[in-house]
Design a protein around this motif. Structure first.
Motif, short mmCIF file in Angstrom:
data_model
loop_
_atom_site.label_atom_id
_atom_site.label_comp_id
_atom_site.label_asym_id
_atom_site.label_seq_id
_atom_site.Cartn_x
_atom_site.Cartn_y
_atom_site.Cartn_z
N PHE A 155 0.82 -1.21 0.00
CA PHE A 155 0.00 0.00 0.00
C PHE A 155 0.86 1.26 0.00
N ALA A 156 2.03 1.20 0.61
CA ALA A 156 2.92 2.36 0.57
C ALA A 156 3.37 2.63 -0.86
N LEU A 157 3.72 1.58 -1.60
CA LEU A 157 4.11 1.76 -3.00
C LEU A 157 2.92 2.21 -3.84
N TRP A 158 1.74 1.65 -3.57
CA TRP A 158 0.53 2.06 -4.29
C TRP A 158 0.25 3.55 -4.07
N ALA A 159 0.45 4.01 -2.85
CA ALA A 159 0.25 5.43 -2.56
C ALA A 159 1.26 6.29 -3.30
N ASP A 160 2.51 5.83 -3.41
CA ASP A 160 3.52 6.59 -4.15
C ASP A 160 3.17 6.69 -5.63
N VAL A 161 2.65 5.60 -6.19
CA VAL A 161 2.34 5.57 -7.62
C VAL A 161 1.14 6.46 -7.95
N THR A 162 0.11 6.43 -7.09
CA THR A 162 -1.14 7.13 -7.40
C THR A 162 -1.29 8.47 -6.67
N ASP A 163 -0.37 8.75 -5.72
CA ASP A 163 -0.46 9.97 -4.92
C ASP A 163 -1.80 10.06 -4.19
N ALA A 171 -1.66 1.99 4.64
CA ALA A 171 -0.35 1.39 4.88
C ALA A 171 0.09 1.58 6.33
N ASP A 172 -0.17 2.77 6.89
CA ASP A 172 0.18 3.02 8.29
C ASP A 172 -0.62 2.11 9.23
N ARG A 173 -1.90 1.90 8.91
CA ARG A 173 -2.71 1.01 9.74
C ARG A 173 -2.20 -0.43 9.67
N ALA A 174 -1.72 -0.83 8.51
CA ALA A 174 -1.18 -2.19 8.37
C ALA A 174 0.09 -2.37 9.20
N VAL A 175 0.91 -1.32 9.27
CA VAL A 175 2.12 -1.38 10.12
C VAL A 175 1.73 -1.56 11.58
N ALA A 176 0.73 -0.80 12.04
CA ALA A 176 0.28 -0.92 13.44
C ALA A 176 -0.35 -2.29 13.69
N ALA A 177 -1.10 -2.81 12.70
CA ALA A 177 -1.73 -4.13 12.87
C ALA A 177 -0.68 -5.22 12.97
N ALA A 178 0.39 -5.12 12.19
CA ALA A 178 1.46 -6.12 12.26
C ALA A 178 2.13 -6.10 13.63
N ARG A 179 2.38 -4.91 14.16
CA ARG A 179 3.01 -4.80 15.48
C ARG A 179 2.10 -5.37 16.57
N THR A 180 0.82 -5.03 16.54
CA THR A 180 -0.11 -5.53 17.55
C THR A 180 -0.25 -7.05 17.47
N THR A 181 -0.30 -7.57 16.25
CA THR A 181 -0.44 -9.03 16.08
C THR A 181 0.77 -9.75 16.64
N ARG A 182 1.96 -9.21 16.45
CA ARG A 182 3.16 -9.85 17.00
C ARG A 182 3.18 -9.80 18.52
N GLU A 183 2.69 -8.71 19.09
CA GLU A 183 2.60 -8.64 20.55
C GLU A 183 1.62 -9.68 21.08
N MET A 184 0.49 -9.84 20.40
CA MET A 184 -0.48 -10.86 20.81
C MET A 184 0.13 -12.25 20.70
N ASP A 185 0.88 -12.49 19.63
CA ASP A 185 1.50 -13.81 19.45
C ASP A 185 2.53 -14.07 20.54
N ALA A 186 3.31 -13.04 20.90
CA ALA A 186 4.31 -13.21 21.96
C ALA A 186 3.64 -13.48 23.31
N ASN A 187 2.57 -12.76 23.60
CA ASN A 187 1.86 -12.99 24.86
C ASN A 187 1.23 -14.38 24.88
#
Length: 423
Positions: A155-163, A171-187
């Protein structure tokens, strides 16, 4: 009744008395003005009778010289009641359009002309991968975190291509979702976030640990008999019948849980009405049942008609039952000949420990309420320390437990950490 044309081409209709109807010409003038009864464009005047069937001699087919049968009137002049066949028009063009399946991700359509091509293919594959993940029978948070990482990059690349600023936000929400999911997996696995420290394969997830403590609390306050042996039987049978109120047990199960007290305890639970056996099955029969033909037991308070004390699925029920069986049947506890009260204490401490093994889950000083521990195990509060010492000797607790100030404090040994309830 008959119809025809006069000497001057005027329309006339004869009545039943044979007389010519008056005012036909005037009526024709009025009908012409209203657009009713006009002659067909091909010539000849069509007269409508009272039953709505046109005269055969003045029908459009007669005017054109077509046979009478084609108009639905027999050649002999006898009027037929068959209605003319409805006209069938040509099929409508474009009434059904073929539906095209557009690739989608996050409710967005991936354009066919999106460039570069590798981005379009990645977005299409990611959409399919997320939908496939949703159909998995069991979640895998590590896999989900990796999907969110890929989505963030795409999505970051898609945003660069289409402005497109909204794509950047996605893309920012996906970054936060990946971090939260890893914390849940670690717990869930009981390891520090970031992967530091040893990876411990937990028997229970954090959610299943919550269910385990719910079952233990149900047994603590609702056991029909106060003794440790009865409480242990109630715990294990409750886990077998937790979902439908019925479950299967074998003689090996009962003997492993209750040893020499199995028949007595089972009969006592039947006598007080907490447990039901089939009509032709006695407690002794249940003790001799084998794996290929287990005894079915019923716990009336857990039947579907009663208020449900637990809400978990088939997989969780099997996992909880297996977890409790693993604790009760621990090899070192069996070697020390631990009784029912000691094994109940092992179950309670495992369920009420954090990922690091501390009892109470809040650090070294948290501990567990001594009176609640004692009630669950069928002991007096002053007796808990003795059984905690037996757990230490069996390598269940890391060091001698502390029972000061009405709290039971201690830590699970490293070998027991996979059984922690992840409090």
């Amino acid at each position: 009744m008959s119809a025809g044309t006069g000497d001057r081409g005027e329309l006339f209709v004869d009545g039943t008395g044979g007389g010519r109807t008056d005012g036909v010409a005037a009526g024709r003038t009025r009908r012409s003005a209203a657009g009713v009864g006009r002659a067909p464009a091909g010539g000849g005047a069509a007269v409508m009778f009272s039953d709505g069937v046109p005269s055969p001699s003045h029908s459009p087919a007669a005017a054109s010289g077509a046979p009478a049968e084609s108009t639905g009137v027999p050649a002999g002049g006898t009027r037929s009641t068959a209605l003319p066949r409805a006209r069938t028009g040509p099929p409508r063009r474009g009434s059904r359009r073929e539906k095209k399946s557009w690739p989608k991700i996050a409710q967005r359509i991936v354009p066919d002309d999106l460039q570069p091509e590798v981005l379009r293919l990645e977005l299409t594959e990611l959409g399919d991968a997320f939908r496939a993940y949703q159909r998995r029978p069991e979640p895998d948070l590590a896999v989900l975190a990796e999907l969110h990482d890929r989505k963030a990059r795409a999505f970051a690349l898609w945003a660069d291509v289409t402005d497109d600023a909204s794509l950047r936000e996605e893309a920012d929400r996906a970054v936060a979702a990946a971090r939260t999911t890893r914390e849940m997996d670690a717990n869930r696995r009981g390891v520090p976030v970031g992967g530091e420290g040893p990876v411990i394969e937990r028997l229970l997830t954090r959610g299943q640990g919550v269910h385990a403590r719910t079952v233990l609390e149900h047994v603590r306050v609702g056991s029909p008999l106060p003794g440790a042996e009865a409480r242990l039987a109630v715990l294990m049978l409750t886990l077998r019948a937790a979902r439908a109120g019925t479950g299967n047990v074998t003689g090996q199960d009962l003997g492993g849980w209750l040893q020499g007290d199995a028949e007595r305890v089972l009969q006592e639970l039947v006598d007080v009405g907490w447990l039901l056996l089939p009509e032709d099955v006695t407690a002794d029969d249940a003790l001799t049942s084998r794996a290929e033909e287990p005894a079915q037991v019923t716990v009336p308070s857990l039947l579907a008609s009663a208020p449900r004390p637990f809400f978990f699925g088939k997989v969780s029920r099997a996992r909880l039952s297996g977890w409790a069986q693993k604790v009760v049947g621990d090899r070192k506890l069996r070697k020390k000949k631990a009784g029912a009260a000691t094994r109940l204490l092992a179950v309670y401490t495992a369920a009420h420990s954090g990922p690091g093994g501390c009892l109470g889950g809040g650090g070294e000083d948290a501990g567990l309420a001594l009176d609640e521990v004692a009630q669950f195990c069928g002991l007096r509060p002053e007796e808990v320390a003795e059984h905690a010492g037996l757990l230490t000797a069996a390598g269940w607790l890391e060091e001698e437990a502390d029972t000061a100030d009405g709290r039971l404090r201690g830590r699970l040994a490293e070998r027991v950490l996979p059984l922690s309830g992840l409090l």
